[in-house]
Design a protein around this motif. Structure first.
Motif, PDB file in Angstrom:
ATOM      1  N   ASP A   1       0.821  -1.221   0.000  1.00  0.00           N
ATOM      2  CA  ASP A   1       0.000   0.000   0.000  1.00  0.00           C
ATOM      3  C   ASP A   1       0.851   1.265   0.000  1.00  0.00           C
ATOM      4  N   LEU A   2       1.955   1.226   0.728  1.00  0.00           N
ATOM      5  CA  LEU A   2       2.842   2.380   0.857  1.00  0.00           C
ATOM      6  C   LEU A   2       4.283   1.899   0.736  1.00  0.00           C
ATOM      7  N   LEU A   3       5.079   2.614  -0.067  1.00  0.00           N
ATOM      8  CA  LEU A   3       6.455   2.175  -0.302  1.00  0.00           C
ATOM      9  C   LEU A   3       7.380   3.382  -0.362  1.00  0.00           C
ATOM     10  N   THR A   4       8.513   3.257   0.306  1.00  0.00           N
ATOM     11  CA  THR A   4       9.483   4.346   0.411  1.00  0.00           C
ATOM     12  C   THR A   4      10.759   4.033  -0.353  1.00  0.00           C
ATOM     13  N   ILE A   5      11.263   4.996  -1.142  1.00  0.00           N
ATOM     14  CA  ILE A   5      12.592   4.854  -1.735  1.00  0.00           C
ATOM     15  C   ILE A   5      13.341   6.181  -1.596  1.00  0.00           C
ATOM     16  N   SER A   6      14.657   6.131  -1.842  1.00  0.00           N
ATOM     17  CA  SER A   6      15.499   7.322  -1.713  1.00  0.00           C
ATOM     18  C   SER A   6      16.547   7.317  -2.819  1.00  0.00           C
ATOM     19  N   GLY A   7      16.654   8.429  -3.539  1.00  0.00           N
ATOM     20  CA  GLY A   7      17.485   8.497  -4.735  1.00  0.00           C
ATOM     21  C   GLY A   7      18.965   8.238  -4.540  1.00  0.00           C
ATOM     22  N   HIS A   8      19.516   8.627  -3.406  1.00  0.00           N
ATOM     23  CA  HIS A   8      20.975   8.547  -3.263  1.00  0.00           C
ATOM     24  C   HIS A   8      21.487   7.141  -2.982  1.00  0.00           C
ATOM     25  N   LYS A   9      20.582   6.162  -2.878  1.00  0.00           N
ATOM     26  CA  LYS A   9      21.011   4.777  -2.675  1.00  0.00           C
ATOM     27  C   LYS A   9      21.259   4.066  -3.998  1.00  0.00           C
ATOM     28  N   PHE A  10      20.827   4.651  -5.113  1.00  0.00           N
ATOM     29  CA  PHE A  10      21.062   4.014  -6.410  1.00  0.00           C
ATOM     30  C   PHE A  10      21.685   4.995  -7.398  1.00  0.00           C
ATOM     31  N   TYR A  11      22.693   5.733  -6.917  1.00  0.00           N
ATOM     32  CA  TYR A  11      23.535   6.598  -7.743  1.00  0.00           C
ATOM     33  C   TYR A  11      22.809   7.840  -8.233  1.00  0.00           C
ATOM     34  N   GLY A  12      21.786   8.255  -7.473  1.00  0.00           N
ATOM     35  CA  GLY A  12      21.084   9.498  -7.726  1.00  0.00           C
ATOM     36  C   GLY A  12      21.484  10.538  -6.684  1.00  0.00           C
ATOM     37  N   PRO A  13      20.812  11.691  -6.685  1.00  0.00           N
ATOM     38  CA  PRO A  13      21.170  12.776  -5.763  1.00  0.00           C
ATOM     39  C   PRO A  13      20.687  12.536  -4.343  1.00  0.00           C
ATOM     40  N   LYS A  14      21.405  13.114  -3.395  1.00  0.00           N
ATOM     41  CA  LYS A  14      20.954  13.129  -2.007  1.00  0.00           C
ATOM     42  C   LYS A  14      19.811  14.132  -1.872  1.00  0.00           C
TER      43      LYS A  14
END
Length: 389
Positions: free
Chosen positions: A193-206
């Motif tokens: 239902d709800l999912l969290t991701i963060s860009g800086h863990k896969f070579y994206g920006p902090k």
């Protein structure tokens, strides 16, 4: 030689990601909420990025909310459900090895009158589905269990957990910050239902996070302000960060299968050689499905900080746990949760490999690490006691 083995803490921004972001710092700088041409040009880039991520995750673009971090997304999900479903119940279920963004949010809600059940895990960090079922009560409104652990790499049986939650009509949230870009992630197919991701863990920006909110899932307000993100998350949108995260995720999933295979083989090689070279060590969660690049190693009778500093002197960057709690002197709650004694938990180092790591770098670590451990143990009272016994 300099070797970066702390990719679970953060990753180097991919050059193609940086290239994609640069125009939105200068040439295209309008506020995407503005009605004029400058703003609409920025808005177009933001919505194209949203669509890119939605297609990768197999969800609707309208179900995605951009935030400033994985921590904010976790808070928005957990606090949002707690507020929206308060009349229905006040019980939350989570695991004892969650990231501080989830763990501390749950602890904070306990002070507000919510009841939280912290599921135990086995020696590999896996939750017991029967314990989960037994913990559910009429007042349960949320189950939040992370997809993959940031310290030991354990991958939870998310689809089975989601099925249990769905059958009981309980909202299910998963922190997928560590698994995004590394594992298959299709929240609709998985029942999330709800999912969290963060860009800086896969070579994206902090400073760039995302929350997937399944259509029909209610969330109470956590931040008040303007009407951005369909009135779900106020604040001026970070267009360069959004473009960067979409570009990074697209690149990560394009090579996901072969990169996971390469990292798994490199990690296994590292662990096998280390076991040959250094006595009295434990590879944590070795019996569970793990993230391909994560290796948590307990060096018995030593302090992790001394190992970390000695490796740093040799140009090798590692971690003694989560970067979000690295200033704390207590033993990791994750390691204690899987049954490691306090005195050994303090001697644990996390090696987290990424796409820029090579076998040559791993061989360098394997050459430098054993003598460091031997030297530190020679001056360790705990090691002396062990040898004398």
């Amino acid at each position: 030689m300099k070797v970066y083995l702390d990719n679970n803490a953060t990753t180097k921004v991919d050059e193609k990601v940086l290239e994609a972001m640069l125009p939105y710092f200068g040439e295209v700088y309008g506020n995407p909420s503005s009605m004029h041409g400058f703003g609409q040009e920025s808005n177009k880039a933001m919505e194209e990025a949203r669509k890119t991520i939605a297609d990768i995750l197999g969800v609707e673009a309208s179900e995605l909310v951009f935030t400033a971090s994985g921590t904010e997304s976790d808070n928005m999900a957990i606090r949002g459900v707690a507020r929206a479903y308060k009349r229905r119940g006040n019980h939350i279920i989570t695991s004892c090895i969650e990231h501080p963004a989830v763990r501390n949010t749950c602890k904070d809600l306990e002070k507000e009158g919510y009841e939280v059940t912290y599921l135990s895990v086995d020696e590999n960090g896996l939750v017991d589905l029967e314990e989960l079922k037994a913990a559910i009560k009429r007042e349960t409104i949320l189950i939040t269990v992370m997809h993959a652990n940031n310290e030991i790499g354990t991958i939870q049986p998310i689809e089975e957990i989601a099925k249990i939650a769905n059958e009981k009509k309980i909202v299910f949230h998963t922190d997928a910050v560590q698994s995004a870009g590394k594992l298959k992630l299709k929240p609709k197919e998985m029942g999330i239902d709800l999912l969290t991701i963060s860009g800086h863990k896969f070579y994206g920006p902090k400073g760039m996070g995302l929350l997937y909110i399944k259509q029909g899932t209610r969330l109470g307000k956590v931040i008040t302000g303007g009407g951005q993100e369909r009135k779900r998350r106020p604040g001026t949108s970070d267009v360069p960060g959004i473009v960067g995260m979409a570009t990074a995720l697209k690149a990560a999933v394009a090579h996901q299968e072969e990169e996971c295979k390469r990292l798994s083989e490199l990690r296994d090689y590292f662990e096998e050689e280390l076991l040959k070279k250094v006595p009295e060590i434990v590879i944590n969660a070795k019996g569970a499905p793990r993230l391909p690049g994560t290796s948590s190693v307990t060096f018995k009778y030593l302090e992790g900080e001394s190992i970390l500093l000695s490796l740093n002197y040799k140009g090798i960057a590692v971690s003694s746990g989560s970067a979000c709690s690295s200033d704390e002197l207590q033993a990791s709650h994750v390691l204690l949760g899987i049954g490691i004694p306090v005195e050994f938990a303090h001697g644990t180092i996390r090696f987290s490999l990424g796409k820029y790591n090579t076998k040559e770098e791993i061989d360098y670590v394997l050459a430098e690490l054993p003598p460091i451990i031997e030297r530190l143990r020679m001056i360790s009272p705990l090691w002396g006691e062990f040898v004398n016994k």
